[in-house]
Design an enzyme around this catalytic site. Sequence first.
Site, PDB file in Angstrom:
ATOM      1  CB  SER A  96      -2.093  -4.102  -2.019  1.00  0.00           C
ATOM      2  OG  SER A  96      -2.989  -3.300  -2.772  1.00  0.00           O
ATOM      3  CG  ASP A 131      -6.076   1.014   2.897  1.00  0.00           C
ATOM      4  OD1 ASP A 131      -6.188   1.749   1.897  1.00  0.00           O
ATOM      5  OD2 ASP A 131      -5.457  -0.065   2.887  1.00  0.00           O
ATOM      6  CG  HIS A 181      -3.158   0.754   0.436  1.00  0.00           C
ATOM      7  ND1 HIS A 181      -4.027  -0.270   0.754  1.00  0.00           N
ATOM      8  CD2 HIS A 181      -2.539   0.385  -0.709  1.00  0.00           C
ATOM      9  CE1 HIS A 181      -3.933  -1.221  -0.181  1.00  0.00           C
ATOM     10  NE2 HIS A 181      -3.039  -0.845  -1.074  1.00  0.00           N
TER      11      HIS A 181
END
Length: 315
Positions: A148, A213, A242
């Site tokens: 991320s 996601d 995610h």
Amino acid sequence: MFSGCSVSSLAARFAFFPPDPPTYSVKKDDGGRLAASGVPRDHSMDVLVLDTKHGNKIVAFYLKNPCARLTVLYSHGNAADLGRLYDLFVQLKVNLRVNLMGYDYSGYGASTGKPSEYNTYADIEAVYQCLQTEYGISQEDLILYGQSVGSGPTLHLAARLPRLRGVVLHSAILSGLRVVCHVNFNFCFDIYKNINKIKKVKCPVFAVHGTEDDVVNWLHGHGLWKLAKEPYEPLWIKGGGHCNLELYPDYIRHLRKFIQEMENITTATRLKKIRQTLKSPTKPAATTSTAMTTTFTANCCCRLRFRKPDFPSCS
């Protein structure tokens, strides 16, 4: 033309969410060695406090595997700290047969300072320097892993290391602004401009992203993979979100395959692949996973919140 204040204003809108309170603390044990409370006592793990060029002191965990040939430098998402990630680190160390270095950004966990884009760059540089000087690990034996927001410092460093062994991009972002809105232009006030830095990475890049996601759209991971000079077969996990990709069996299976191939790669092999890539621009086929299990610990990594800017066994 945008002023420095505009840039700072946008950067301020890119939110970091360090766990509050932190899930661990650092203190010296009876023998004078640094130890982390809140995580199991692990004699194979070194707890480190490192100085950054911005004057902050950041905490890092170095987990040693006697069977390891490579080391993974893990940059986490923006709502986790080392205490939350310890179990995942242990599982990755064992399943991938690697040494693993994880660290907390400035302002996270027991690290001092405040989180910011440029602090995260200084943080990963300090960790890399530690790996070189304290553990004798060169870039040739290093794999950078960015999850991320962690893809920002990961690609920042990867773009500067021409002999790096490999990069893993896990639910990565094209840039901060592109998470907020669909834009096809580069803006000077954007942050974590991974879309530019990926083009400077000279090693194999493995991308993994969930197709469902809802925090960082799958198109971010796919876009970075397409821009990579040496893309490795990606893993698009069908139905994956995610923060739960570790729960899919193909996650560790494909990650292990990538690590093993990076272990076996040689300079001659690298040069051969580069020549083949120049002759044929075709990208490798993607792999999609649908099966799910709960035997692997999710990293409880992150939550991303953005506000739209006001301006446009050993063997």
